[in-house]
Structures are given as structure tokens and as C-alpha cells.
Design an enzyme around this catalytic site. Structure first.
Site, PDB file in Angstrom:
ATOM      1  N   ALA A   7       0.843  -1.193   0.000  1.00  0.00           N
ATOM      2  CA  ALA A   7       0.000   0.000   0.000  1.00  0.00           C
ATOM      3  C   ALA A   7       0.879   1.243   0.000  1.00  0.00           C
ATOM      4  CB  ALA A   7      -0.920   0.008   1.220  1.00  0.00           C
ATOM      5  N   ASP A   8       0.321   2.322  -0.502  1.00  0.00           N
ATOM      6  CA  ASP A   8       1.005   3.608  -0.417  1.00  0.00           C
ATOM      7  C   ASP A   8      -0.037   4.701  -0.221  1.00  0.00           C
ATOM      8  OD1 ASP A   8       3.826   4.884  -0.876  1.00  0.00           O
ATOM      9  OD2 ASP A   8       2.376   6.213  -1.835  1.00  0.00           O
ATOM     10  N   THR A   9       0.268   5.611   0.681  1.00  0.00           N
ATOM     11  CA  THR A   9      -0.664   6.683   1.017  1.00  0.00           C
ATOM     12  C   THR A   9      -0.094   8.033   0.604  1.00  0.00           C
ATOM     13  OG1 THR A   9      -1.535   5.412   2.887  1.00  0.00           O
ATOM     14  CG2 THR A   9      -1.948   7.786   2.891  1.00  0.00           C
TER      15      THR A   9
END
Length: 208
Positions: free
Chosen positions: A78-80
């Protein structure tokens, strides 16, 4: 969790690990994928979140396949990304980073995007993008200085941690709260279960 199903988390983020555990999911392995997170020229925040989550998952998956005794695994990454309009805010690493982010967010609305990428044991890639809209109250200089001094912001996208002191800055939130923390749980669980990962198996042995 079945011994036939392994989950590798391509992130060393304590927040993502804790969120998975909150959903009763214990990664079998933590394998952070070190990639260049620099945005491309004119890249939209949504596109950046999707691209980085994919690159992290693909790098971890490729690394696993080179290992002796490799066991087929689900790989989750995941990447935010936090953005004001099309302006992408950094993952704050310095006092100036944090102060600048908070000054920009003060009294304004911003968006938090998370790209989630799952690669199945067979190599199939699935992805979701989640967006949350957040509005901060107006932050007086003294409050910004106090928050920066706390150090809570370090390494956080946009320079704040909503699950901590910065939770008091939020006037309005539309969308997933866990997305802002670092991993949108509803969408992550749906992605895993949709590909056959036994999400609820560990719930049967969980203690109250």
C-alpha cells in the site's frame, strides 16, 4: 490462518501492521520494498498512490521468487498520498517539512489517497484506490509549533498522524478513517477475501 496461505506485507509501517492485526490478519512475513517514491513530472496524486503500491508489491513478489524454498504467497502493498488539490505533500522527515505541511493544511480541505495492490500466489495483480476527504481547523502558529515539537509527524504523509494528537485538528472527514491512518481496512479485506484469502479463519480462534 491456513498453512497453505501465506501473506507477505511489503511494508514495514507499524500502522499498517497494527491495522491488519485489528482485522484479525497476522502477516506471515514483513518484507519492506525500498523504491524511489519521487512523483513523476505532473503526476496526479491518485496515479502516484496506485503506481507506488504496484511497484512495492511487484518488487517484493520478485524478491520472494528468487529465494530458495520459495513458498507461493499473497503479497500485499500500500502507499498513502496526501494532497491539496494536485499538490502532493511529502512524507515529513524534517521540522520544516512538518511545519510547512501543517501551514498548508490549516483551515483547508485535503484528500488522502491510498493505493492497495495485491499479488496472488499465481501472480495475478489486483488493485484498489481509496480516497478520503479531510478538513482541518485553522491552526494557530503556537499549535503548529507544539505539534511539530511532539515529533508525532515524523515519516507521516502530509506531516500528521490522525490517530494521535492531530486527530483534534479534524473538523470533517468523508470516507475511510483507516485510510488516513495508512491502510483502508474495508477495501483491503474485500480485496484479500475476493482472491480467496481466508480472512475469517483466525477469528474462530480469537480470544475475547
Amino acid at each position: 490462518m491456513s498453512i497453505l496461505q501465506k501473506l507477505v506485507l511489503a511494508s514495514g509501517s507499524p500502522r499498517r501492521i497494527e491495522l491488519l492485526q485489528q482485522a484479525g490478519i497476522e502477516p506471515d512475513r514483513i518484507l519492506p520494498a525500498d523504491i524511489d517514491e519521487t512523483p513523476l513530472r505532473a503526476e496526479h496524486p491518485r496515479s502516484l498512490a496506485k503506481r507506488l503500491s504496484t511497484e512495492k508489491a511487484e518488487k517484493a513478489f520478485a524478491s520472494l521468487k528468487t529465494e530458495t524454498g520459495y513458498a507461493p504467497s499473497f503479497v500485499l502493498a500500500a502507499d498513502t498520498v496526501v494532497a491539496v488539490g494536485r499538490r502532493i505533500l511529502p512524507k515529513a522527515e524534517t521540522l520544516d517539512d512538518a511545519a510547512n505541511c501543517l501551514g498548508l493544511l490549516s483551515g483547508r480541505s485535503h484528500r488522502v489517497y491510498s493505493g492497495i495492490c495485491l499479488i496472488t500466489p499465481g501472480g495475478k495483480l489486483r488493485q484498489r484506490l481509496v480516497e478520503t476527504r479531510v478538513r482541518f481547523k485553522r491552526l494557530p502558529r503556537e499549535e503548529i509549533e507544539a505539534y511539530v515539537a511532539s515529533g508525532e509527524w515524523r515519516g507521516k504523509a502530509g506531516g500528521y498522524a490522525v490517530q494521535g494528537l492531530a486527530g483534534s485538528f479534524v473538523v470533517k472527514l468523508v470516507g475511510s478513517y483507516t485510510n488516513i491512518v495508512g491502510l483502508p481496512l474495508y477495501e483491503t479485506v474485500a480485496l484479500l477475501s475476493g482472491e480467496g484469502f481466508k480472512i475469517h479463519q483466525s477469528w474462530l480462534t480469537a480470544r475475547p
